[in-house]
Design a protein around this motif. Structure first.
Motif, PDB file in Angstrom:
ATOM      1  N   VAL A  46       2.342   1.661  -3.600  1.00  0.00           N
ATOM      2  CA  VAL A  46       1.412   1.992  -4.408  1.00  0.00           C
ATOM      3  C   VAL A  46       1.475   3.537  -3.907  1.00  0.00           C
ATOM      4  O   VAL A  46       1.001   4.401  -5.227  1.00  0.00           O
ATOM      5  CB  VAL A  46       0.008   1.474  -4.314  1.00  0.00           C
ATOM      6  N   LEU A  47       1.034   4.071  -2.984  1.00  0.00           N
ATOM      7  CA  LEU A  47       0.813   5.500  -2.576  1.00  0.00           C
ATOM      8  C   LEU A  47       2.008   6.346  -3.280  1.00  0.00           C
ATOM      9  O   LEU A  47       1.955   7.317  -3.599  1.00  0.00           O
ATOM     10  CB  LEU A  47       0.545   5.623  -1.145  1.00  0.00           C
TER      11      LEU A  47
ATOM     12  N   GLY B 139       0.837  -1.036  -0.029  1.00  0.00           N
ATOM     13  CA  GLY B 139       0.065  -0.106  -0.125  1.00  0.00           C
ATOM     14  C   GLY B 139       0.766   1.395  -0.132  1.00  0.00           C
ATOM     15  O   GLY B 139       0.549   2.378  -0.786  1.00  0.00           O
TER      16      GLY B 139
ATOM     17  N   MET C 107       2.007   6.555  -6.713  1.00  0.00           N
ATOM     18  CA  MET C 107       0.596   7.408  -7.129  1.00  0.00           C
ATOM     19  C   MET C 107       1.185   8.943  -7.065  1.00  0.00           C
ATOM     20  O   MET C 107       0.834   9.746  -8.052  1.00  0.00           O
ATOM     21  CB  MET C 107      -0.496   7.141  -6.344  1.00  0.00           C
TER      22      MET C 107
ATOM     23  N   VAL D 235      -4.727   1.801  -5.732  1.00  0.00           N
ATOM     24  CA  VAL D 235      -5.058   2.441  -4.540  1.00  0.00           C
ATOM     25  C   VAL D 235      -6.634   2.325  -4.140  1.00  0.00           C
ATOM     26  O   VAL D 235      -6.749   2.100  -2.829  1.00  0.00           O
ATOM     27  CB  VAL D 235      -4.972   4.072  -4.718  1.00  0.00           C
ATOM     28  N   TRP D 236      -7.564   2.186  -4.804  1.00  0.00           N
ATOM     29  CA  TRP D 236      -9.002   1.760  -4.516  1.00  0.00           C
ATOM     30  C   TRP D 236      -8.848   0.451  -3.784  1.00  0.00           C
ATOM     31  O   TRP D 236      -9.593   0.218  -2.981  1.00  0.00           O
ATOM     32  CB  TRP D 236      -9.862   1.922  -5.665  1.00  0.00           C
TER      33      TRP D 236
ATOM     34  N   TYR E 229      -6.663  -1.172  -2.560  1.00  0.00           N
ATOM     35  CA  TYR E 229      -5.896  -1.249  -1.442  1.00  0.00           C
ATOM     36  C   TYR E 229      -6.789  -0.584  -0.267  1.00  0.00           C
ATOM     37  O   TYR E 229      -6.930  -0.997   0.774  1.00  0.00           O
ATOM     38  CB  TYR E 229      -4.647  -0.271  -1.403  1.00  0.00           C
TER      39      TYR E 229
ATOM     40  N   SER F 214      -4.232   4.247  -9.825  1.00  0.00           N
ATOM     41  CA  SER F 214      -5.511   4.589  -9.181  1.00  0.00           C
ATOM     42  C   SER F 214      -6.359   3.398  -8.688  1.00  0.00           C
ATOM     43  O   SER F 214      -6.892   3.324  -7.741  1.00  0.00           O
ATOM     44  CB  SER F 214      -6.391   5.575  -9.745  1.00  0.00           C
TER      45      SER F 214
END
Length: 163
Positions: A99-100, A96, A103, A137-138, A140, A134
Motif C-alpha cells: 500500500v505504501l 502495508g 501510495m 494507509v490509515w 494499516y 489513503s
C-alpha cells in the motif's frame, strides 16, 4: 492596503504563506521522503535476502500460505499466534508495504504529471488513486498500532521483548 506574497512555482502556485502552505509543504516533503525510504527499504530487503519475499509476501508461496492458515487456526482458537517472521504478521506487513509503495507511486506520478510534465488529464487519475489508497494507509496504521497495543497488553513474553 496590504499586499500578500503569492508563490508562483509548482504545487504552491497562488498560495499565500500560512497553515495551508505549511500543510502542503509537509505533505510534499514527507511524501517524497517516504517515496525514497520505502523503495530503498524494499529493494534492499529483496536484493539482500530472497527469503524476505516469503516473510513479506507469504501468500505467494505454498509454505507461506500454510503459515497463514496455521496462524488463522491459532486465532480461531482465541489465542495470539507467536511467530517471529512470516505467516499472518508477515502478510499484514507485506500488504502495508504494498500500500505504501502504491501510495508513494501514485502521489509521485500525480505530482510529476501535474506540475512537471503537463499531463493534467492523467494527473487526475493518479490523484484519485492516491486519495483512494489513503484510506488503506490509515487502516494499516491504526490496525498496526492496535495490534501492537494488544500484543503489548497480553502476557506473551516474545512481545514484551520487542518493546
Amino acid at each position: 492596503h496590504e499586499q500578500r506574497l503569492q508563490l508562483a512555482t509548482g504545487p504552491w502556485v497562488g498560495m499565500t504563506p500560512g497553515w495551508p502552505l505549511l500543510a502542503r509543504t509537509i505533505h510534499f516533503t514527507t511524501g517524497w521522503t517516504l517515496f525514497v525510504v520505502i523503495w530503498v527499504y524494499l529493494l534492499f530487503h529483496l536484493i539482500t535476502a530472497r527469503r524476505r519475499l516469503l516473510l513479506f509476501f507469504p501468500w505467494l508461496f505454498k509454505r507461506g500460505r500454510a503459515m497463514i492458515v496455521a496462524d488463522l487456526g491459532v486465532l480461531w482458537s482465541r489465542q495470539i499466534p507467536v511467530r517471529q517472521m512470516g505467516g499472518l504478521a508477515g502478510m499484514v506487513e507485506g500488504l502495508g508495504i504494498l500500500v505504501l509503495v502504491c501510495m508513494t507511486l501514485t502521489g509521485g506520478l500525480f505530482f510529476l504529471c501535474q506540475f512537471e510534465w503537463g499531463f493534467q488529464n492523467v494527473a487526475g487519475l493518479f490523484l484519485s488513486m492516491h486519495q483512494y489508497l489513503s484510506g488503506f494507509v490509515w487502516a494499516y496504521i491504526i490496525g498496526h498500532a492496535g495490534m501492537a497495543m494488544l500484543h503489548w497488553m497480553l502476557p506473551i513474553r516474545f512481545f514484551k521483548e520487542m518493546a
